[in-house]
Write a protein that holds these residues in place. Structure first.
Motif, mmCIF file in Angstrom:
data_model
loop_
_atom_site.group_PDB
_atom_site.id
_atom_site.type_symbol
_atom_site.label_atom_id
_atom_site.label_comp_id
_atom_site.label_asym_id
_atom_site.label_seq_id
_atom_site.Cartn_x
_atom_site.Cartn_y
_atom_site.Cartn_z
ATOM 1 N N THR A 1 0.825 -1.208 0.000
ATOM 2 C CA THR A 1 0.000 0.000 0.000
ATOM 3 C C THR A 1 0.861 1.260 0.000
ATOM 4 O O THR A 1 1.837 1.360 0.739
ATOM 5 N N ASP A 2 0.474 2.211 -0.821
ATOM 6 C CA ASP A 2 1.085 3.537 -0.819
ATOM 7 C C ASP A 2 0.437 4.312 0.329
ATOM 8 O O ASP A 2 -0.770 4.569 0.290
ATOM 9 N N PRO A 3 1.202 4.673 1.366
ATOM 10 C CA PRO A 3 0.606 5.358 2.519
ATOM 11 C C PRO A 3 -0.018 6.714 2.189
ATOM 12 O O PRO A 3 -0.888 7.177 2.909
ATOM 13 N N VAL A 4 0.406 7.352 1.117
ATOM 14 C CA VAL A 4 -0.112 8.666 0.768
ATOM 15 C C VAL A 4 -1.480 8.557 0.084
ATOM 16 O O VAL A 4 -2.429 9.238 0.458
ATOM 17 N N THR A 5 -1.589 7.668 -0.910
ATOM 18 C CA THR A 5 -2.844 7.559 -1.663
ATOM 19 C C THR A 5 -3.803 6.518 -1.096
ATOM 20 O O THR A 5 -4.988 6.563 -1.361
ATOM 21 N N ALA B 1 6.611 8.042 3.613
ATOM 22 C CA ALA B 1 5.913 7.115 2.718
ATOM 23 C C ALA B 1 6.908 6.282 1.919
ATOM 24 O O ALA B 1 6.772 5.063 1.828
ATOM 25 N N TYR B 2 7.919 6.922 1.329
ATOM 26 C CA TYR B 2 8.887 6.180 0.533
ATOM 27 C C TYR B 2 9.714 5.248 1.406
ATOM 28 O O TYR B 2 10.039 4.134 1.003
ATOM 29 N N SER B 3 10.031 5.658 2.610
ATOM 30 C CA SER B 3 10.762 4.804 3.530
ATOM 31 C C SER B 3 9.959 3.542 3.843
ATOM 32 O O SER B 3 10.493 2.433 3.851
ATOM 33 N N LYS B 4 8.679 3.691 4.068
ATOM 34 C CA LYS B 4 7.813 2.538 4.351
ATOM 35 C C LYS B 4 7.721 1.627 3.134
ATOM 36 O O LYS B 4 7.787 0.409 3.256
ATOM 37 N N ILE B 5 7.584 2.195 1.958
ATOM 38 C CA ILE B 5 7.495 1.401 0.731
ATOM 39 C C ILE B 5 8.783 0.616 0.515
ATOM 40 O O ILE B 5 8.751 -0.576 0.193
ATOM 41 N N ILE B 6 9.924 1.261 0.695
ATOM 42 C CA ILE B 6 11.211 0.582 0.548
ATOM 43 C C ILE B 6 11.318 -0.572 1.540
ATOM 44 O O ILE B 6 11.717 -1.683 1.192
ATOM 45 N N GLY B 7 10.926 -0.327 2.787
ATOM 46 C CA GLY B 7 10.944 -1.378 3.807
ATOM 47 C C GLY B 7 10.027 -2.531 3.454
ATOM 48 O O GLY B 7 10.385 -3.703 3.631
ATOM 49 N N ASP B 8 8.847 -2.228 2.934
ATOM 50 C CA ASP B 8 7.902 -3.273 2.533
ATOM 51 C C ASP B 8 8.453 -4.116 1.383
ATOM 52 O O ASP B 8 8.294 -5.334 1.358
ATOM 53 N N ILE B 9 9.098 -3.481 0.434
ATOM 54 C CA ILE B 9 9.705 -4.210 -0.686
ATOM 55 C C ILE B 9 10.780 -5.150 -0.162
ATOM 56 O O ILE B 9 10.828 -6.329 -0.532
ATOM 57 N N MET B 10 11.645 -4.653 0.718
ATOM 58 C CA MET B 10 12.703 -5.488 1.285
ATOM 59 C C MET B 10 12.121 -6.663 2.073
ATOM 60 O O MET B 10 12.574 -7.797 1.950
ATOM 61 N N GLU B 11 11.104 -6.398 2.869
ATOM 62 C CA GLU B 11 10.491 -7.440 3.694
ATOM 63 C C GLU B 11 9.881 -8.555 2.846
ATOM 64 O O GLU B 11 9.974 -9.731 3.181
#
Length: 116
Positions: free
Chosen positions: A25-29, A70-80
């Motif tokens: 999920t994109d936290p912004v949209t 938001a981008y930090s969370k997305i990067i973390g989610d991709i890595m996870e």
């Protein structure tokens, strides 16, 4: 790098990656990162995943505020979801090809080896 567009005909080995990315999920949209335009490009090999995000990490407007979080969370989610689980090496880049997330399995362990 293959530029991401929703209606593109993707090779078979890209499809599981795209399905998993659509669950982030994109936290912004509030939508998924594929539909929200966060993903700019992909490269999928046997043991390496490279993802380009649609932002510039050194731009002042992305350094502060909700975009950075938001981008930090997305990067973390991709890595996870991908590092060691599906790929030995995962790289996330911004639009200027700056690495913003890097995971390299230098010891050669696979996820199933770690569960023993």
């Amino acid at each position: 790098m293959k530029v991401y567009t929703p209606n593109r005909e993707w090779p078979e080995h890209y499809r599981p990656v795209l399905e998993e990315l659509s669950k982030i999920t994109d936290p912004v949209t509030g939508g998924d990162i594929l539909d929200s335009g966060v993903i700019a490009g992909l490269e999928v090999d046997d043991d390496t995943l490279k993802v380009w995000l649609n932002f510039e990490s050194h731009a002042e407007y992305n350094i502060t505020g909700e975009s950075a979080i938001a981008y930090s969370k997305i990067i973390g989610d991709i890595m996870e979801r991908f590092a060691l689980v599906r790929f030995q090496n995962v790289y996330v880049y911004d639009l200027k090809n700056n690495p913003v997330g890097v995971f390299e399995n230098r010891k050669g362990y696979r996820a199933e080896d770690l569960s023993r």
